[in-house]
Scaffold this motif. Structure first.
Motif, mmCIF file in Angstrom:
data_model
loop_
_atom_site.group_PDB
_atom_site.id
_atom_site.type_symbol
_atom_site.label_atom_id
_atom_site.label_comp_id
_atom_site.label_asym_id
_atom_site.label_seq_id
_atom_site.Cartn_x
_atom_site.Cartn_y
_atom_site.Cartn_z
ATOM 1 N N LEU A 40 0.755 -1.112 0.025
ATOM 2 C CA LEU A 40 -0.008 0.101 -0.092
ATOM 3 C C LEU A 40 0.766 1.324 -0.071
ATOM 4 N N PHE A 41 1.958 1.214 0.793
ATOM 5 C CA PHE A 41 2.926 2.366 0.794
ATOM 6 C C PHE A 41 3.338 2.823 -0.431
ATOM 7 N N ASP A 42 3.823 1.537 -1.068
ATOM 8 C CA ASP A 42 4.567 1.772 -2.457
ATOM 9 C C ASP A 42 3.698 2.425 -3.281
ATOM 10 N N ILE A 101 3.033 6.129 -2.658
ATOM 11 C CA ILE A 101 4.386 6.867 -3.186
ATOM 12 C C ILE A 101 4.202 7.389 -4.706
ATOM 13 N N ASN A 102 3.750 6.244 -5.206
ATOM 14 C CA ASN A 102 3.727 6.408 -6.823
ATOM 15 C C ASN A 102 2.619 7.613 -7.086
ATOM 16 N N ILE A 103 1.747 7.707 -6.272
ATOM 17 C CA ILE A 103 0.811 8.679 -6.609
ATOM 18 C C ILE A 103 1.373 10.099 -6.219
ATOM 19 N N ALA A 104 1.983 10.107 -5.136
ATOM 20 C CA ALA A 104 2.593 11.250 -4.673
ATOM 21 C C ALA A 104 3.558 11.785 -5.361
ATOM 22 N N LEU A 160 3.862 11.269 -8.556
ATOM 23 C CA LEU A 160 3.022 11.766 -10.008
ATOM 24 C C LEU A 160 2.630 13.052 -9.706
ATOM 25 N N VAL A 161 1.655 13.407 -8.642
ATOM 26 C CA VAL A 161 1.203 14.545 -8.208
ATOM 27 C C VAL A 161 1.979 15.763 -7.929
ATOM 28 N N LEU A 162 2.865 15.507 -6.838
ATOM 29 C CA LEU A 162 3.755 16.294 -6.098
ATOM 30 C C LEU A 162 5.082 16.817 -7.058
ATOM 31 N N VAL A 163 5.559 15.960 -7.829
ATOM 32 C CA VAL A 163 6.941 16.160 -8.285
ATOM 33 C C VAL A 163 6.795 16.181 -9.930
ATOM 34 N N GLU A 164 6.314 15.229 -10.571
ATOM 35 C CA GLU A 164 6.280 15.014 -11.891
ATOM 36 C C GLU A 164 5.431 16.070 -12.691
ATOM 37 N N PHE A 165 4.270 16.249 -12.146
ATOM 38 C CA PHE A 165 3.504 17.555 -12.857
ATOM 39 C C PHE A 165 3.848 18.901 -12.389
ATOM 40 N N PRO A 166 4.113 19.004 -11.271
ATOM 41 C CA PRO A 166 4.999 20.236 -11.041
ATOM 42 C C PRO A 166 6.234 20.779 -11.750
ATOM 43 N N ILE A 212 -5.052 -7.392 -4.497
ATOM 44 C CA ILE A 212 -4.493 -6.121 -4.320
ATOM 45 C C ILE A 212 -3.532 -5.645 -5.248
ATOM 46 N N ASN A 213 -2.510 -6.471 -5.574
ATOM 47 C CA ASN A 213 -1.431 -6.284 -6.394
ATOM 48 C C ASN A 213 -1.903 -6.056 -7.903
ATOM 49 N N THR A 214 -3.045 -6.667 -8.250
ATOM 50 C CA THR A 214 -3.618 -6.542 -9.473
ATOM 51 C C THR A 214 -4.218 -5.191 -9.728
ATOM 52 N N LEU A 215 -5.087 -4.906 -8.797
ATOM 53 C CA LEU A 215 -5.586 -3.505 -8.819
ATOM 54 C C LEU A 215 -4.716 -2.397 -8.914
ATOM 55 N N LYS A 216 -3.751 -2.564 -7.994
ATOM 56 C CA LYS A 216 -2.493 -1.596 -7.865
ATOM 57 C C LYS A 216 -1.684 -1.545 -9.240
ATOM 58 N N PHE A 217 -1.397 -2.532 -9.973
ATOM 59 C CA PHE A 217 -0.722 -2.611 -11.037
ATOM 60 C C PHE A 217 -1.509 -1.984 -12.371
ATOM 61 N N ILE A 218 -2.911 -2.266 -12.212
ATOM 62 C CA ILE A 218 -3.770 -1.468 -13.315
ATOM 63 C C ILE A 218 -3.526 -0.116 -13.288
ATOM 64 N N LEU A 219 -4.010 0.306 -12.072
ATOM 65 C CA LEU A 219 -3.797 1.749 -11.780
ATOM 66 C C LEU A 219 -2.421 2.274 -12.241
ATOM 67 N N LEU A 220 -1.375 1.656 -11.765
ATOM 68 C CA LEU A 220 -0.319 1.869 -12.125
ATOM 69 C C LEU A 220 -0.010 2.320 -13.583
ATOM 70 N N PHE A 221 -0.457 1.118 -14.251
ATOM 71 C CA PHE A 221 -0.479 1.242 -15.639
ATOM 72 C C PHE A 221 -0.987 2.977 -16.160
ATOM 73 N N TYR A 222 -2.075 3.133 -15.830
ATOM 74 C CA TYR A 222 -2.566 4.261 -16.284
ATOM 75 C C TYR A 222 -1.828 5.643 -15.796
ATOM 76 N N PHE A 223 -1.380 5.512 -14.521
ATOM 77 C CA PHE A 223 -0.643 6.673 -13.989
ATOM 78 C C PHE A 223 0.896 6.835 -14.885
ATOM 79 N N LYS A 224 1.327 5.736 -15.146
ATOM 80 C CA LYS A 224 2.535 5.832 -15.844
ATOM 81 C C LYS A 224 2.278 6.078 -17.206
#
Length: 699
Positions: A468-470, A473-476, A478-484, A534-546
């Motif tokens: 969950l923490f990993d 961190i990926n969302i943070a 994306l939102v706080l570092v890469e877009f700014p 949980i990891n399946t849902l995490k990787f699906i969301l991670l695909f769209y974030f990446k």
């Protein structure tokens, strides 16, 4: 063959033979204008198949024109002739042909149907065209892990989760009457009213209502259903499902590695023929529309760029003197020691943070949540800072782009996997009282029941928090570092923003995150059965974030690398993670005493003890059959047969390897011949230009 021009309307069939080239007494299918016949044009052998049929007395299937290197117009003409022919065949041969044709059509339809349901195929094509095969290999790897985790969840749900839900109120749960009462005390449910924000804290930490659910090991009962129609043993199903889950993942990885290895063997060497192969054979004539055409052009451009970059680096390395090579290798060795010193410092920080977190784990509120996540925070910080420093060190070492990716990935994998191993080692020290299970607090229950009344659930909670923490961190990032960063670079024009620039998509770091996340799942799957979901849902969301950050925040990499080599190496690294998870599972099954107050193995001295106990309950015929399988009379012939098959496979691989080497040498020679011809043509053209210039000057 005659080279005299023929009158219009005359027809000539050119029949190719290996010795003499063409027959002149046949008729052509196409009406061509008067021209001189060219022996370099590809021709079709009309007579030899029919001659073979006459000699053998039977007619085989028609030649596959798709695999024949002929012009499209000539293929259409040949197809028309084949359709006009009426072969004399028996009813049996006719039935075989119809079946073969029907099976081929069915196979093509099936492949088309499956390709329609393949995940993100258009997105992957777009990524490969805009950013190259190296970045595309990351997303292909991510798709493979999504499918692997989802199928694994279906396996666990079918044999463990659904039967546990169905038989929970039907089957009989065995009562542990042999253990101490103090060892069986385990009640994770909170008493009284609970503040609302505690539910949010429980969701993040896996405690409270999350702890006593099907998510973790402790909620599953030792239910055994005995009926006239059905018999089901939940502990045995739990154990075998966990073992088969690892075997299934191993088979999938090895099968994918075999596919990638074939591509590496075919395209791995940087010979002269690779450029010709890319230029003349890499174009997809099925591309329709400007968008697909441009994507394919960019993809070919990246492939040529990778080959040329690596070839230039090899030439520079070959031109180094002996003293320069000594300096370079000394620099690489010293930088290697520096990088491993940083990794060891990160290990010590993880060890200290885990010890401190377990001591302070009893506190509640936000501070207690911080102590719960302290090992995850330290591991994530170390995995973020140390690989950045190692990447800068890798630039000093001056490897080729593909080698730089592999070296950086190896160091980062060593850091992440061993950091996870340090966390597990720290938990093991506290669970087993540093290995002394018959002394101190472990003497009564053979594990530390005061600190860990259900140690399996506690290990599952740690893996759940890491997963969950990993993701957070990926969302943070994306939102706080890469877009700014992208907004600052696009809207603020100064030297600093130009120097920083848009970020590149770092393939080694992102692949490492996937390997680390999957290793955490494998490590905790025995203690947290729903972790693959949980990891399946995490990787699906991670695909769209990446995907979002790739197209909106990243620019194409200045230095590309070979995707075929990296794809195979990604799977090798993933195999290391599977090995770590397998070691944890085997040790937990065989060595550590299961918790007496929770789980399906609460009344066994070890988890594996359920296997001999269940074996003794089988019928005599089944026991004799299993004994025969394990006896020498069965194992020795099986071993001999395996050796024969292995020798055959090794011999076949050797033959194929020699064939590949010969083909590569032939391609290399042909490439040199073509280079020589190009140089000769260039010299002749220059001479002609000189002659024209001199003739013009004289006139």
């Amino acid at each position: 063959m005659s080279s005299e021009p023929q009158r219009p309307g005359s027809r000539e069939v050119h029949d190719y033979t290996e010795e003499y080239g063409y027959h002149s007494d046949q008729r052509s299918l196409r009406r061509d204008p008067p021209r001189v016949s060219n022996q370099n044009q590809p021709q079709f052998d009309w007579i030899s198949p029919h001659e073979e049929e006459d000699e053998e007395g039977s007619s085989g299937p028609p030649r596959d024109l798709r695999a024949t290197p002929l012009p499209m117009a000539l293929k259409r003409a040949i197809r028309q002739v084949q359709q006009m022919q009426v072969p004399v065949v028996s009813s049996r041969d006719s039935w075989k042909r119809k079946n073969a044709k029907s099976l081929r059509k069915l196979k093509d339809c099936g492949m088309g149907f499956l390709s329609f349901f393949s995940l993100w195929s258009k997105t992957l094509q777009k990524i490969g065209g805009n950013f190259g095969g190296g970045v595309q290999s990351y997303f292909l790897f991510l798709r493979f892990l999504v499918v692997l985790n989802f199928v694994s969840f279906l396996l666990i749900a079918g044999f463990v989760l659904v039967p546990s839900i169905v038989f929970r109120s039907v089957g009989a749960a065995l009562v542990n009457s042999t253990g101490q009462e103090a060892c069986m005390v385990y009640d994770p449910n909170p008493e009284g009213l609970v503040v609302f924000y505690n539910y949010f804290l429980d969701l993040l930490s896996g405690t409270g209502f999350m702890e006593y659910s099907y998510l973790f090991y402790g909620y599953y009962n030792n239910t055994m259903v005995e009926d006239k129609n059905i018999s089901y043993n939940i502990p045995l199903a739990y154990l075998f499902t966990a073992v088969f889950y690892f075997v299934f993942c191993l088979i999938c990885i090895i099968a994918r590695m075999g596919t990638a290895a074939r591509v590496v063997v075919a395209t791995g060497s940087s010979t002269v023929g690779d450029y010709s192969m890319i230029v003349f054979t890499s174009w997809d004539y099925g591309c329709l529309g400007d968008r697909a055409t441009k994507l394919k052009q960019k993809n070919i451009h990246y492939q040529l760029q990778v080959d040329l970059e690596e070839e230039s680096i090899k030439k520079r390395a070959a031109a180094l003197t002996l003293s320069q090579k000594i300096v370079l290798y000394s620099l690489r060795v010293s930088m290697c020691f520096v990088s491993y010193g940083l990794i060891i410092a990160a290990f010590y920080g993880i060890f200290a943070a885990t010890e401190f977190s377990q001591v302070k784990s009893g506190q509640g509120g936000i501070l207690g949540l911080f102590f719960e996540y302290l090992p995850s925070i330290v591991i994530t910080a170390g995995n973020f800072v140390v690989p950045l420093l190692c990447d800068q060190i890798a630039l000093i070492e001056r490897y080729s782009p593909s080698t730089t990716v592999i070296v950086a990935l190896l160091r980062a994998v060593f850091l992440r996997l061993v950091s996870l191993g340090v966390l597990l080692f720290t938990l093991w020290r506290q669970i087993t009282c540093e290995g002394a299970e018959n002394t101190g607090e472990c003497k009564l229950c053979q594990y530390n029941h005061l600190l860990y009344p259900c140690w399996e659930t506690r290990v599952g909670q740690e893996m759940y928090k890491l997963t969950l923490f990993d993701f957070l961190i990926n969302i943070a990032v994306l939102v706080l570092v890469e877009f700014p960063r992208r907004m600052v670079v696009d809207n603020w024009s100064n030297k600093l923003s130009q120097w920083v620039g848009r970020q590149e998509f770092e393939v080694p770091a992102n692949v490492l995150g996937l390997v680390y996340g999957q290793t955490v799942v494998w490590t905790g799957a025995l203690f947290c059965p729903l972790l693959p979901l949980i990891n399946t849902l995490k990787f699906i969301l991670l695909f769209y974030f990446k995907k979002i950050t790739l197209f909106h925040n990243c620019r194409p990499a200045l230095k590309t690398f070979r995707s075929t080599t990296s794809t195979f190496f990604f799977l090798v690294v993933l195999l290391f993670g599977l090995g770590l998870g397998t070691v944890v599972m085997i040790y937990s099954l065989s060595e550590i005493r299961p918790s007496m107050g929770c789980g399906p193995f609460r009344f066994f001295p070890s988890m594996w003890s359920i296997v001999p106990t269940s074996f003794n309950n089988l019928s005599i015929i089944t026991q004799d059959f299993l004994f025969f399988i394990g006896s020498q009379s069965f194992s020795i012939p099986l071993f001999a047969l395996s050796c024969v098959v292995m020798c055959y496979v090794v011999a076949l691989a050797s033959v194929y390897g020699k064939s590949v080497a010969l083909l590569r040498a032939q391609i290399k020679l042909e490439g040199r011949d073509k280079q020589f011809l190009v140089k000769q043509i260039e010299m002749l053209s220059r001479r002609q230009q000189i002659l024209k210039q001199t003739a013009g000057a004289s006139s």
